[in-house]
Design an enzyme around this catalytic site. Sequence first.
Site, PDB file in Angstrom:
ATOM      1  N   THR A  10     -10.873  -5.683   6.212  1.00 31.01           N
ATOM      2  CA  THR A  10     -11.747  -4.609   6.705  1.00 31.01           C
ATOM      3  C   THR A  10     -11.256  -3.220   6.289  1.00 31.01           C
ATOM      4  O   THR A  10     -11.906  -2.220   6.564  1.00 31.01           O
ATOM      5  CB  THR A  10     -11.836  -4.645   8.249  1.00 31.01           C
ATOM      6  OG1 THR A  10     -10.494  -4.561   8.764  1.00 31.01           O
ATOM      7  CG2 THR A  10     -12.477  -5.923   8.747  1.00 31.01           C
ATOM      8  N   GLN A  12      -9.623  -0.265   3.396  1.00 23.01           N
ATOM      9  CA  GLN A  12     -10.081   0.275   2.102  1.00 23.01           C
ATOM     10  C   GLN A  12      -9.891  -0.744   0.969  1.00 23.01           C
ATOM     11  O   GLN A  12     -10.848  -1.134   0.283  1.00 23.01           O
ATOM     12  CB  GLN A  12      -9.305   1.550   1.755  1.00 23.01           C
ATOM     13  CG  GLN A  12      -9.581   2.026   0.315  1.00 23.01           C
ATOM     14  CD  GLN A  12      -8.677   3.149  -0.157  1.00 23.01           C
ATOM     15  OE1 GLN A  12      -9.110   4.269  -0.239  1.00 23.01           O
ATOM     16  NE2 GLN A  12      -7.427   2.859  -0.500  1.00 23.01           N
ATOM     17  N   LEU A  64      -1.745 -10.239  12.317  1.00 22.97           N
ATOM     18  CA  LEU A  64      -0.466 -10.510  11.640  1.00 22.97           C
ATOM     19  C   LEU A  64       0.697 -10.677  12.610  1.00 22.97           C
ATOM     20  O   LEU A  64       1.795 -11.051  12.208  1.00 22.97           O
ATOM     21  CB  LEU A  64      -0.158  -9.388  10.641  1.00 22.97           C
ATOM     22  CG  LEU A  64      -0.937  -9.526   9.327  1.00 22.97           C
ATOM     23  CD1 LEU A  64      -0.978  -8.207   8.579  1.00 22.97           C
ATOM     24  CD2 LEU A  64      -0.315 -10.607   8.447  1.00 22.97           C
ATOM     25  N   ALA A  87      -1.981  -4.148   7.491  1.00 18.59           N
ATOM     26  CA  ALA A  87      -0.827  -3.338   7.907  1.00 18.59           C
ATOM     27  C   ALA A  87      -1.290  -2.190   8.783  1.00 18.59           C
ATOM     28  O   ALA A  87      -2.438  -1.750   8.687  1.00 18.59           O
ATOM     29  CB  ALA A  87      -0.103  -2.760   6.691  1.00 18.59           C
ATOM     30  N   SER A  89      -1.019   1.206   8.391  1.00 15.39           N
ATOM     31  CA  SER A  89      -0.684   1.811   7.095  1.00 15.39           C
ATOM     32  C   SER A  89      -0.492   3.324   7.150  1.00 15.39           C
ATOM     33  O   SER A  89      -0.324   3.947   6.104  1.00 15.39           O
ATOM     34  CB  SER A  89      -1.775   1.453   6.081  1.00 15.39           C
ATOM     35  OG  SER A  89      -2.955   2.165   6.376  1.00 15.39           O
ATOM     36  N   THR A 132       4.815  -0.652  -1.430  1.00 16.19           N
ATOM     37  CA  THR A 132       4.364   0.737  -1.491  1.00 16.19           C
ATOM     38  C   THR A 132       5.398   1.674  -2.109  1.00 16.19           C
ATOM     39  O   THR A 132       6.609   1.433  -1.994  1.00 16.19           O
ATOM     40  CB  THR A 132       4.042   1.229  -0.059  1.00 16.19           C
ATOM     41  OG1 THR A 132       4.003   2.653  -0.053  1.00 16.19           O
ATOM     42  CG2 THR A 132       5.094   0.803   0.956  1.00 16.19           C
ATOM     43  N   GLU A 134       6.168   4.315  -0.861  1.00 17.06           N
ATOM     44  CA  GLU A 134       6.957   4.868   0.254  1.00 17.06           C
ATOM     45  C   GLU A 134       8.375   4.293   0.258  1.00 17.06           C
ATOM     46  O   GLU A 134       9.282   4.878   0.847  1.00 17.06           O
ATOM     47  CB  GLU A 134       6.277   4.546   1.588  1.00 17.06           C
ATOM     48  CG  GLU A 134       5.163   5.495   1.957  1.00 17.06           C
ATOM     49  CD  GLU A 134       5.661   6.895   2.332  1.00 17.06           C
ATOM     50  OE1 GLU A 134       6.517   7.002   3.204  1.00 17.06           O
ATOM     51  OE2 GLU A 134       5.181   7.864   1.725  1.00 17.06           O
ATOM     52  N   TYR A 161       7.365   3.163   8.841  1.00 18.21           N
ATOM     53  CA  TYR A 161       6.459   2.414   7.955  1.00 18.21           C
ATOM     54  C   TYR A 161       7.212   1.949   6.704  1.00 18.21           C
ATOM     55  O   TYR A 161       7.162   0.778   6.331  1.00 18.21           O
ATOM     56  CB  TYR A 161       5.272   3.307   7.578  1.00 18.21           C
ATOM     57  CG  TYR A 161       4.402   2.763   6.460  1.00 18.21           C
ATOM     58  CD1 TYR A 161       3.433   1.801   6.706  1.00 18.21           C
ATOM     59  CD2 TYR A 161       4.556   3.222   5.147  1.00 18.21           C
ATOM     60  CE1 TYR A 161       2.631   1.313   5.680  1.00 18.21           C
ATOM     61  CE2 TYR A 161       3.762   2.745   4.116  1.00 18.21           C
ATOM     62  CZ  TYR A 161       2.800   1.783   4.386  1.00 18.21           C
ATOM     63  OH  TYR A 161       2.018   1.301   3.364  1.00 18.21           O
ATOM     64  N   LYS A 165       8.075  -1.843   5.565  1.00 14.57           N
ATOM     65  CA  LYS A 165       7.581  -2.350   4.272  1.00 14.57           C
ATOM     66  C   LYS A 165       8.723  -2.800   3.375  1.00 14.57           C
ATOM     67  O   LYS A 165       8.536  -3.638   2.496  1.00 14.57           O
ATOM     68  CB  LYS A 165       6.750  -1.261   3.578  1.00 14.57           C
ATOM     69  CG  LYS A 165       5.339  -1.137   4.147  1.00 14.57           C
ATOM     70  CD  LYS A 165       4.411  -2.228   3.606  1.00 14.57           C
ATOM     71  CE  LYS A 165       2.990  -2.054   4.074  1.00 14.57           C
ATOM     72  NZ  LYS A 165       2.077  -3.080   3.536  1.00 14.57           N
ATOM     73  N   ARG A 196     -11.640   5.559   1.901  1.00 20.77           N
ATOM     74  CA  ARG A 196     -10.314   5.828   2.466  1.00 20.77           C
ATOM     75  C   ARG A 196     -10.443   6.181   3.952  1.00 20.77           C
ATOM     76  O   ARG A 196     -11.394   6.872   4.359  1.00 20.77           O
ATOM     77  CB  ARG A 196      -9.711   7.002   1.689  1.00 20.77           C
ATOM     78  CG  ARG A 196      -8.296   7.387   2.076  1.00 20.77           C
ATOM     79  CD  ARG A 196      -7.326   6.261   1.867  1.00 20.77           C
ATOM     80  NE  ARG A 196      -6.023   6.702   1.414  1.00 20.77           N
ATOM     81  CZ  ARG A 196      -4.896   6.059   1.676  1.00 20.77           C
ATOM     82  NH1 ARG A 196      -4.913   4.949   2.399  1.00 20.77           N
ATOM     83  NH2 ARG A 196      -3.748   6.496   1.190  1.00 20.77           N
TER      84      ARG A 196
END
Length: 375
Positions: A10, A12, A64, A87, A89, A132, A134, A161, A165, A196
């Site tokens: 569901t 982006q 999850l 996630a 996110s 990611t 990040e 985050y 990750k 987005r």
Amino acid sequence: MKVALITGITGQDGSYLAELLLEKGYMVHGIKRRSSLFNTDRIDHLYQDPHDPNQRLKLHYGDLTDSMNLTRIIQETQPDEIYNLGAMSHVKVSFDSPEYVGNVDGLGTLRILEAVRLLGLEKKTRIYQASTSELYGGLPENKNERGFYDETCPFYPRSPYGVAKIYGFWITKNYREAYDMYACNGILFNHESPRRGETFVTRKITRAVAKIALGLQDKIYLGNLEAQRDWGHAKDYVRMMWMILQAEKAQDWVIATGVTTTVRDFVRMAFLEVGIELEFKGEGVDEKAYVTACNNKDYQVEIGKEVLSVDPSYFRPTEVDLLLGDPTKAKEQLGWVPEYDLKGLVKDMMEGDIKLMKRDVDLLKAGHEILKQVE
Ligand code: NAP
Ligand code: G4F
């Protein structure tokens, strides 16, 4: 028929990926969270009649954080490919919910890998993990000799985050090495689109610019205007997710554009799309932006109007100052050619938000008309 399972369908990326896989003839299963409101806006156009036996998109309730549920869905669907995109996110929000983020973004990845292994599907099911940029944390000393982040650069996450990750990254690599599973990390740099989420900086900007241009909002408040990001288009990036799982050997891949831009320049570009030119004045928390010209007759805003201020509440306890990726490996070995550059991305997002805001204005006008007739 190939079968794919997407967590985060569901979101982006999940919505664009589902579109792509359906085009390619896949049976697509998606995991959606139970919510008291409808939460399938981004995929409703793909999901017309759930009672049609030929429907190739099927949604399953799940989360999850729930390994029994994940194991059951994987057992029932027997996927050839799993894309773990689910996630929490949002980097800033992760500072407020660090434990939850660790559970979903970190342990959630383990739950998928372990379910595949326990079900004996490790030779059938290929797994894509949404890693990611990040992970790099933006440390200048960790870039490669050309000044980019690539697959060889060390990680230094700067948020709960990023830390969650990094667990997802390493557990994926570990299951690949320990159990010879086909499990890959896509180390994706920021990618955006008209779909987005509204609180990420690019979408927050394009929505606000559309509203300001249409006279529906006075100004936008942002945080760190100096931050630099390597922004690509989500449509190009989901194509790459699929390509990663078609490669002969399971590996980790950096996906990026190789161009970095400040938040301030993204704002400038978004306003320019509607013909509005800006001047930025002041520094730090006192920086503001003012309109200097309006070159489109449809979007006339008063010259000199203040349209942007800094609000320090959007600053993060630790920031990633700059991200810039080197996608050479993906381009050379997988033949990835992105269709959008930054200008194309901004144009696409601005067109989407202008259309959306005009629709709201039209609905409002229609409402007023009806009220007038009733009165
Ligand atoms: P997004 O729009 O925020 O979508 C996240 C998806 O995860 C949504 O479908 C969300 O469901 C779902 N989700 C959240 N918590 C969940 C839970 N506990 N259990 C199951 N599903 C859950 O994110 P995105 O931009 O599409 O990104 C997709 C993935 O790539 C994420 O893992 C993100 O961290 C990663 N990533 C994104 C970027 C980027 O720039 N976009 C870059 C690198 C990596 P709801 O709709 O119910 O909230
Ligand atoms: O749009 P952002 O919130 O994205 P961020 O933090 O880079 O994270 C996104 O990209 C990651 C890939 O690198 C993904 F893993 C992650 O899931 C997510 O999709 O913020 C971008 C930059 C930051 O430096 C932030 O401080 O914009 C700066 N910023 C300035 N003002 C703002 C704002 N960010 C947000 N969200 N809102 C502001 O008002």
